[in-house]
Scaffold this motif. Structure first.
Motif, short mmCIF file in Angstrom:
data_model
loop_
_atom_site.label_atom_id
_atom_site.label_comp_id
_atom_site.label_asym_id
_atom_site.label_seq_id
_atom_site.Cartn_x
_atom_site.Cartn_y
_atom_site.Cartn_z
N ASN A 1 15.91 17.06 61.42
CA ASN A 1 15.20 18.14 61.69
C ASN A 1 14.64 18.08 63.27
OD1 ASN A 1 13.49 20.00 61.75
ND2 ASN A 1 12.31 19.67 59.77
N PRO A 2 15.09 19.02 64.03
CA PRO A 2 14.47 19.06 65.32
C PRO A 2 12.95 19.24 65.53
CG PRO A 2 15.88 21.31 64.77
CD PRO A 2 16.04 20.12 63.64
N ASN A 3 12.48 19.93 64.63
CA ASN A 3 10.96 19.89 64.49
C ASN A 3 10.17 18.57 63.99
OD1 ASN A 3 10.87 22.50 65.42
ND2 ASN A 3 10.98 23.72 63.62
N SER A 4 10.81 17.53 63.31
CA SER A 4 10.09 16.59 62.72
C SER A 4 9.65 15.76 63.88
CB SER A 4 11.24 15.44 62.13
OG SER A 4 12.02 14.96 63.09
N PRO A 5 8.35 14.83 63.50
CA PRO A 5 7.76 14.30 64.54
C PRO A 5 8.44 13.28 65.28
CG PRO A 5 6.61 14.37 62.38
CD PRO A 5 7.88 14.72 62.32
N SER A 6 9.74 12.64 64.86
CA SER A 6 10.27 11.79 65.66
C SER A 6 11.31 12.48 66.60
CB SER A 6 11.47 11.03 64.66
OG SER A 6 12.23 12.05 64.12
N HIS A 7 11.40 13.94 66.91
CA HIS A 7 12.39 14.61 67.63
C HIS A 7 11.21 15.41 68.54
CE1 HIS A 7 15.65 13.77 64.91
NE2 HIS A 7 16.45 14.16 65.91
N ARG A 8 9.86 15.19 68.39
CA ARG A 8 9.22 15.84 69.35
C ARG A 8 8.86 15.20 70.58
NH1 ARG A 8 4.00 18.15 67.21
NH2 ARG A 8 4.99 20.14 67.97
N GLU A 9 8.97 16.29 71.65
CA GLU A 9 8.48 15.82 73.07
C GLU A 9 7.36 16.55 73.70
OE1 GLU A 9 12.34 16.86 74.91
OE2 GLU A 9 13.38 15.31 73.91
N GLY A 10 6.96 16.21 74.69
CA GLY A 10 6.01 16.72 75.36
C GLY A 10 4.98 15.73 76.13
N ARG A 11 3.97 16.46 76.60
CA ARG A 11 3.32 15.60 77.47
C ARG A 11 2.22 14.62 76.80
NH1 ARG A 11 0.57 19.78 81.51
NH2 ARG A 11 -0.72 18.24 82.06
N LEU A 12 2.25 14.99 75.31
CA LEU A 12 1.30 14.25 74.35
C LEU A 12 2.04 13.59 73.23
CD1 LEU A 12 -2.06 16.43 74.37
CD2 LEU A 12 -1.37 14.63 75.78
N ALA A 13 3.46 13.60 73.59
CA ALA A 13 4.43 13.14 72.37
C ALA A 13 3.86 11.80 71.88
CB ALA A 13 5.82 13.18 72.76
N GLY A 14 3.81 11.84 70.59
CA GLY A 14 3.20 10.34 69.97
C GLY A 14 1.95 9.94 69.99
N ARG A 15 1.15 11.00 70.68
CA ARG A 15 -0.35 10.58 70.85
C ARG A 15 -0.97 11.41 69.78
NH1 ARG A 15 -0.68 6.42 74.24
NH2 ARG A 15 0.00 6.71 76.33
N THR A 16 -2.06 10.75 69.05
CA THR A 16 -2.76 11.24 68.14
C THR A 16 -4.35 11.81 68.82
OG1 THR A 16 -1.83 10.08 66.36
CG2 THR A 16 -4.05 11.07 65.88
N ALA A 17 -4.46 13.15 68.66
CA ALA A 17 -5.77 13.64 69.29
C ALA A 17 -6.69 14.16 68.20
CB ALA A 17 -5.49 14.89 70.19
N LEU A 18 -8.12 13.86 68.16
CA LEU A 18 -8.93 14.63 67.55
C LEU A 18 -9.87 15.64 68.04
CD1 LEU A 18 -11.17 12.45 64.91
CD2 LEU A 18 -12.16 14.33 66.37
N ILE A 19 -9.78 16.67 67.37
CA ILE A 19 -10.48 18.00 68.28
C ILE A 19 -11.72 18.25 67.21
CG2 ILE A 19 -10.49 20.09 69.28
CD1 ILE A 19 -7.26 19.46 69.51
N THR A 20 -12.85 18.17 67.76
CA THR A 20 -13.89 18.93 67.22
C THR A 20 -14.21 20.36 67.30
OG1 THR A 20 -15.76 18.60 68.69
CG2 THR A 20 -15.08 16.56 67.41
N GLY A 21 -14.68 21.22 66.21
CA GLY A 21 -14.85 22.54 66.35
C GLY A 21 -13.33 23.03 66.61
N ALA A 22 -12.49 22.68 65.89
CA ALA A 22 -11.21 23.47 66.09
C ALA A 22 -10.87 24.72 65.33
CB ALA A 22 -10.17 22.39 65.58
N GLY A 23 -11.81 25.16 64.71
CA GLY A 23 -11.71 26.19 63.79
C GLY A 23 -11.60 27.63 64.37
N LEU A 24 -12.15 27.73 65.83
CA LEU A 24 -12.31 28.86 66.43
C LEU A 24 -12.21 28.74 68.19
CD1 LEU A 24 -15.33 31.23 65.22
CD2 LEU A 24 -12.74 31.84 65.05
#
Ligand SMILES: NC(=O)c1ccc[n+]([C@@H]2O[C@H](COP(=O)([O-])OP(=O)(O)OC[C@H]3O[C@@H](n4cnc5c(N)ncnc54)[C@H](O)[C@@H]3O)[C@@H](O)[C@H]2O)c1
Length: 264
Positions: A4-27
């Protein structure tokens, strides 16, 4: 391996493979940051006090984004501890965006102690609690990116000051700059960077109508007149700055407050 090209193992980008926590992500800026980071391949831990808006943000993420949503009040110590224990199980979290912040306006001579404390809790205590919770893991792993939301208000904002008074908010947002300046020095040898992004007037769901109303009323101090670019910024423009300070590329940038404010 998944095809699946959308699966995490295929994902690319400047934050690929990184986990980010964002507070107040609702708006607003937190939501835009979640969307932007998902486009760059990040795994996300999204938190907000509002479960309905959090679910709406989740629906906007790039396809294939792995996400954990967790409802929490990040001004409460026990709720932050719970949040980070869930995040650690999903993590390790390498990027923290301390986005929650805000305050109650008012002239300082009329302001209640409760309103003053509310602003400090929302803008400073939340940042302290989340940063304290995440740092031991980041230091142990030798890598981390922390971004905090300051504001042009750290130097006083004419439209906020003249319209309703925003001394408590400006105080808190100046505090964010002090927080990142000191911690950047303390963390300099650790592989963890910490920076602030300071938006000008941004066209979020909540702030946008309030800022536009000043222009509609023809007020001299409207941000459309005071900002050299004569427009509001977009949440995405702030998210792009957050992406930079949270990226690998910003490895020699720490302790900085980056203005995203149309030239003001
Ligand atoms: N919008 C602007 O023009 C502007 C300008 C300068 C700085 N900022 C700063 O950027 C950040 C985001 O601003 P915004 O306008 O997108 O915010 P917002 O108020 O539109 O949204 C903030 C989100 O945080 C959530 N939230 C509020 N209290 C919470 C709590 N105790 N625990 C968990 N979640 C909570 C809300 O439910 C909401 O989804 C803030 O720190 C703000 O001070 C905004």
């Amino acid at each position: 391996m998944s095809t699946n090209p959308n699966s995490p193992s295929h994902r690319e980008g400047r934050l690929a493979g990184r986990t980010a926590l964002i507070t107040g992500a609702g708006l607003g800026i937190g939501r835009a940051c979640a969307v932007r980071f998902s486009e760059e391949g990040a795994r996300l831990v999204l938190t907000d006090i509002d479960p309905i808006n959090l679910a709406k943000t989740r629906a906007l993420l790039a396809p294939g984004c792995e996400v954990l949503v967790h409802v929490a009040d990040v001004t409460e110590e026990t709720q932050v501890a719970e949040l980070f224990s869930h995040a650690d199980a999903f993590g390790p979290v390498e990027i923290l965006v301390n986005n929650v912040g805000g305050g109650r306006p008012g002239r300082i001579w009329d302001l209640s102690v409760e309103d003053w404390d509310h602003t400090m809790r929302l803008s400073l205590r939340s940042m302290f609690l989340c940063t304290r919770a995440i740092l031991p893991g980041m230091i142990e792993r030798g890598y981390g990116r922390i971004a905090c939301l300051s504001s042009g208000a750290r130097n006083g904002t004419v439209w906020n000051a003249l319209h309703m008074g925003a001394c408590a908010y400006s105080t808190a947002k100046a505090g964010v700059t002090g927080f990142v300046r000191d911690l950047a020095i303390e963390l300099a040898d650790s592989g963890v960077t910490i920076n602030a992004v300071a938006p000008g007037p941004i066209d979020t769901e909540l702030a946008g109508p309030f800022l536009r109303a000043m222009e509609e009323q023809g007020l001299d101090y409207s941000p459309f007149r005071m900002v050299p670019m004569h427009r509001l910024g977009t949440p995405r423009e702030v998210a792009d700055a957050l992406l930079y300070v949270c990226s690998q590329e910003a490895s020699y940038v720490t302790g900085t407050t980056l203005d995203v404010s149309g030239g003001r």
